[in-house]
Structures are given as structure tokens and as C-alpha cells.
Design a protein around this motif. Structure first.
Motif, PDB file in Angstrom:
ATOM      1  N   THR A  13      61.764   7.449 -27.241  1.00  0.00           N
ATOM      2  CA  THR A  13      60.893   6.384 -27.737  1.00  0.00           C
ATOM      3  C   THR A  13      61.281   5.997 -29.149  1.00  0.00           C
ATOM      4  O   THR A  13      61.353   6.843 -30.043  1.00  0.00           O
ATOM      5  CB  THR A  13      59.425   6.842 -27.731  1.00  0.00           C
ATOM      6  OG1 THR A  13      59.046   7.197 -26.393  1.00  0.00           O
ATOM      7  CG2 THR A  13      58.514   5.740 -28.240  1.00  0.00           C
ATOM      8  N   ALA A  66      58.052   0.682 -30.046  1.00  0.00           N
ATOM      9  CA  ALA A  66      57.198   0.512 -28.871  1.00  0.00           C
ATOM     10  C   ALA A  66      57.950   0.668 -27.564  1.00  0.00           C
ATOM     11  O   ALA A  66      57.356   0.617 -26.492  1.00  0.00           O
ATOM     12  CB  ALA A  66      56.538  -0.865 -28.914  1.00  0.00           C
ATOM     13  N   ASP A 112      59.684   1.420 -20.704  1.00  0.00           N
ATOM     14  CA  ASP A 112      58.284   1.079 -20.940  1.00  0.00           C
ATOM     15  C   ASP A 112      58.179   0.391 -22.305  1.00  0.00           C
ATOM     16  O   ASP A 112      58.894   0.758 -23.250  1.00  0.00           O
ATOM     17  CB  ASP A 112      57.408   2.332 -20.958  1.00  0.00           C
ATOM     18  CG  ASP A 112      57.353   3.022 -19.609  1.00  0.00           C
ATOM     19  OD1 ASP A 112      57.716   2.380 -18.596  1.00  0.00           O
ATOM     20  OD2 ASP A 112      56.952   4.197 -19.574  1.00  0.00           O
ATOM     21  N   ALA A 118      55.137  -0.442 -25.014  1.00  0.00           N
ATOM     22  CA  ALA A 118      53.728  -0.240 -25.357  1.00  0.00           C
ATOM     23  C   ALA A 118      53.189  -1.468 -26.071  1.00  0.00           C
ATOM     24  O   ALA A 118      53.472  -1.697 -27.248  1.00  0.00           O
ATOM     25  CB  ALA A 118      53.579   0.992 -26.234  1.00  0.00           C
ATOM     26  N   LYS A 177      47.855   0.906 -27.444  1.00  0.00           N
ATOM     27  CA  LYS A 177      47.683   2.300 -27.044  1.00  0.00           C
ATOM     28  C   LYS A 177      47.272   2.425 -25.584  1.00  0.00           C
ATOM     29  O   LYS A 177      47.487   3.475 -24.967  1.00  0.00           O
ATOM     30  CB  LYS A 177      46.636   2.969 -27.944  1.00  0.00           C
ATOM     31  CG  LYS A 177      47.093   3.186 -29.376  1.00  0.00           C
ATOM     32  CD  LYS A 177      46.039   3.925 -30.176  1.00  0.00           C
ATOM     33  CE  LYS A 177      46.510   4.191 -31.589  1.00  0.00           C
ATOM     34  NZ  LYS A 177      45.483   4.931 -32.401  1.00  0.00           N
ATOM     35  N   THR A 204      50.594  -0.988 -21.211  1.00  0.00           N
ATOM     36  CA  THR A 204      52.036  -0.800 -21.156  1.00  0.00           C
ATOM     37  C   THR A 204      52.659  -1.771 -20.163  1.00  0.00           C
ATOM     38  O   THR A 204      52.184  -1.904 -19.030  1.00  0.00           O
ATOM     39  CB  THR A 204      52.383   0.639 -20.709  1.00  0.00           C
ATOM     40  OG1 THR A 204      51.813   1.566 -21.632  1.00  0.00           O
ATOM     41  CG2 THR A 204      53.885   0.852 -20.642  1.00  0.00           C
TER      42      THR A 204
END
Length: 356
Positions: A279, A282, A314, A316, A319, A322
């Protein structure tokens, strides 16, 4: 009239107070897919899977849970969870409610005891290598290469979760009663444990299915997972073996045609795979590889293997929301009873998941 409204409002206050500990939660998710898989059931004139487009609910659910403090460190706990289908497809043909984990129980220093419909440990606390959002008709998630395929929920079950005697150590035992006959011939038993420390983890789970195979033989499945999941890094691997009664769906894996593989035959196979992800900001790009091999039917080896590759990312949006895109590809070297090679399969998907 105003006095009546005030009286009604005051009368409702105790009800509101009684419901104050109830939590409503859930997930809404769906994707747009291009699928060419056996699971779709759409075939060309040669019996090979044909590419189709889908709008697929990939696992939406709604749940209600709560607890009551009974004093002396003891709590009553409960949950009712239901699968949804926002694409309009029927996912609950039996018209029952509480299709997912639903229970009542007690929690204290002794651990946690629950009764109802409950997940095995592998289903609730494992599966780190399968870090994908996907539906049940595609190959863009690792359940196709066996992982999580045998993880699930047990009806008429009791589950005991051990207290954390050692920091980072958790585990559970689940027993399910078969209520289809007076002798409870097909009771199930499972257990599992996980240890985590500074992002590193190791997980083991085992399931036994009584009288699962023809001749009243018991079936079983176990899986070991290990890896690292911290500091924006996911690196997870797994290995497992199964010995279970075959079913007609196993023909789509290429072990044999449904006529060569009657329900109840002893089907053994091995599985392994890994997932890597990182990650930054985002975005979380991910890659998975899974393999199934070492298959045998009633002691006779079946030549071939299955390789699965999943690539995607993915994003984001927040929070709780997604967006994701993934591509899955399955290479299948198994052959049917006529020595015809099973087709390779693929899925391309773009979707959104929101949790509340």
C-alpha cells in the motif's frame, strides 16, 4: 393533540434506551464483470465456457449485534447477520433469515461460548492470502484454487473461543450437530489457532466431516498459513490438503466428468499459493498465485494440475469505501473422460465496496 404526541414520545423513551446497545453494520458491494468460466454455466456449441457480462453482488450483508453487561466481567452477546443481493439475484432460495453468523452466547474471563450458525476458525480468522473482493462465478479470487472453498459456516453449532492466555495467541473449537437423522451421522468438528507478533503471523485450521465419504468414511481438510501483514506490506502463503466426498461441481476442476466422479467418491487434492501486496497512499496493488495438484479419486491418481493467477489493485476512496479492479486467469491441464482438455478461464472485474 399535542399532549397525546408528547405522551407517545415519552412512552417510546424506554424502548429507545433498551435498544441503545444494538449495533447495525454491514457491507454493500458489487462489480461489473466479463466472465469466461465454467461456474457461469454458459457454454458454446462445443461445451466450452463462453464469455458473458455480469453485474454481480460480491458479498453484501447486513447485521445486528449487541451485548448486555451481566456483572463480574460476564457479558451476554448476540448477533444476527444476513446475506444480501443488491443485483436482484436470489441468494437465499430457502427463504430463511440469519444466513450468516448468527448466535447467542456468553463472554468472560473463560473466553467466549456461542450457539447458533457459526463460522469455522478458518472462515472467521484465517484467509489472509485471499485478499480479494469477488463473486462466486468468477476466478478473480483465490477460492477457485481451493483456499476458502472449504471454509464456511456450521449449522446447529456451538463454538468456544479461548481467552488470550498468551499475547497474540487466539483459537477456537466448533462442533456442529447433524439434525437430518436420529443418529447424527454427519456431525462436524473443527479447530484452529493463530499467533501474531509484530506483523508476523502463523495460522492452522482443521475440519473433520463425519460420514462424508461413501462407506461411512470421515472426510477432512486442513490448511496452514503464514506471512507478514504490517507497515503497508502483505506477504502471505498457504498450504493445505483435503480428503472429501466428491460432488458434481468437482467436474469443473477437471478431475473427471460427473459420470466418472459419482457423488461420494473419495477425492484427495493438495493446494498451495501466495499473495503479495503493498500500500502506498490510497492504492494497494496485489498479486496472487494458487495451485491445485496431487488429485486422486478413490486411490487412483488423476493427472493434471490447476494454476490460478490474480492481479489487481484496491483504491481507498475513504476509510469505508473502496474501489477495485482485478483480473483472474486459470490454467487447467485436467482432462475429462473423453480425454478432452478443460478450457482455461478468466475474469475481469471493476467494482465498489462500502462498509457501514
Amino acid at each position: 393533540m399535542n399532549k397525546k404526541l408528547i405522551a407517545l414520545a415519552l412512552a417510546a423513551l424506554p424502548v429507545a434506551h433498551a435498544m441503545a446497545d444494538v449495533t447495525i453494520y454491514g457491507t454493500i458491494e458489487a462489480d461489473v464483470e466479463s466472465n469466461k468460466t465454467y461456474a457461469n454455466g454458459v457454454k458454446d456449441v462445443n461445451g466450452k465456457p463462453k464469455a458473458v457480462s455480469r453485474i454481480d453482488d460480491t458479498g453484501s450483508l447486513i447485521g445486528f449485534k449487541g451485548n448486555e453487561d451481566l456483572g463480574n466481567g460476564l457479558k451476554a452477546i448476540w448477533q444476527v447477520e444476513q446475506g444480501l443481493s443488491i443485483d436482484g439475484t436470489t441468494v437465499n432460495a430457502s427463504n430463511t433469515f440469519a444466513t450468516r453468523d448468527s448466535f447467542v452466547g456468553l463472554q468472560g474471563a473463560f473466553g467466549k461460548v456461542r450457539i447458533g450458525k457459526l463460522s469455522t476458525f478458518l472462515n472467521s480468522d484465517a484467509g489472509a492470502p485471499d485478499a480479494w473482493i469477488y463473486g462466486n462465478k468468477g476466478v478473480n479470487g483465490q477460492s477457485y484454487s481451493s483456499i476458502n472453498q472449504l471454509d464456511g459456516r456450521v449449522n446447529n453449532a456451538i463454538r468456544y473461543d479461548i481467552p488470550e492466555f498468551v499475547a497474540g495467541l487466539s483459537g477456537a473449537v466448533v462442533y456442529g450437530v447433524d439434525e437430518t437423522n436420529a443418529t447424527n451421522k454427519q456431525n462436524t468438528f473443527s479447530f484452529g489457532t493463530t499467533y501474531t507478533n509484530s506483523g508476523y503471523f502463523g495460522t492452522f485450521g482443521y475440519q473433520r466431516f463425519n460420514n462424508n465419504i461413501a462407506g461411512n468414511k470421515a472426510g477432512n481438510y486442513w490448511r496452514l498459513e503464514a506471512g507478514y501483514n504490517a507497515n503497508n506490506i502483505l506477504a502471505a502463503a498457504y498450504y493445505g490438503q483435503s480428503k472429501l466426498a466428491s460432488g458434481t461441481t468437482d467436474a469443473t476442476f477437471g478431475f473427471a466428468s460427473t459420470t466418472d466422479l459419482p457423488n461420494g467418491s473419495e477425492l484427495k487434492k493438495k493446494e498451495a499459493g501466495l499473495t503479495l501486496g503493498y500500500t502506498f497512499g490510497a492504492i494497494t496493488p496485489k498479486f496472487s498465485y494458487g495451485r491445485v495438484w496431487g488429485a486422486s479419486v478413490d486411490g487412483t491418481d488423476v493427472k493434471g494440475h490447476l494454476n490460478q493467477y490474480v492481479l489487481g489493485a484496491d483504491y481507498a476512496l475513504s476509510k469505508r469505501t473502496t474501489a477495485y479492479a482485478s483480473y483472474g486467469y486459470v490454467q487447467n491441464t485436467y482432462r475429462d473422460s473423453n480425454d478432452n482438455k478443460f478450457s482455461n478461464e478468466r475474469t475481469v472485474a471493476v467494482g465498489v465496496q462500502h462498509k457501514f
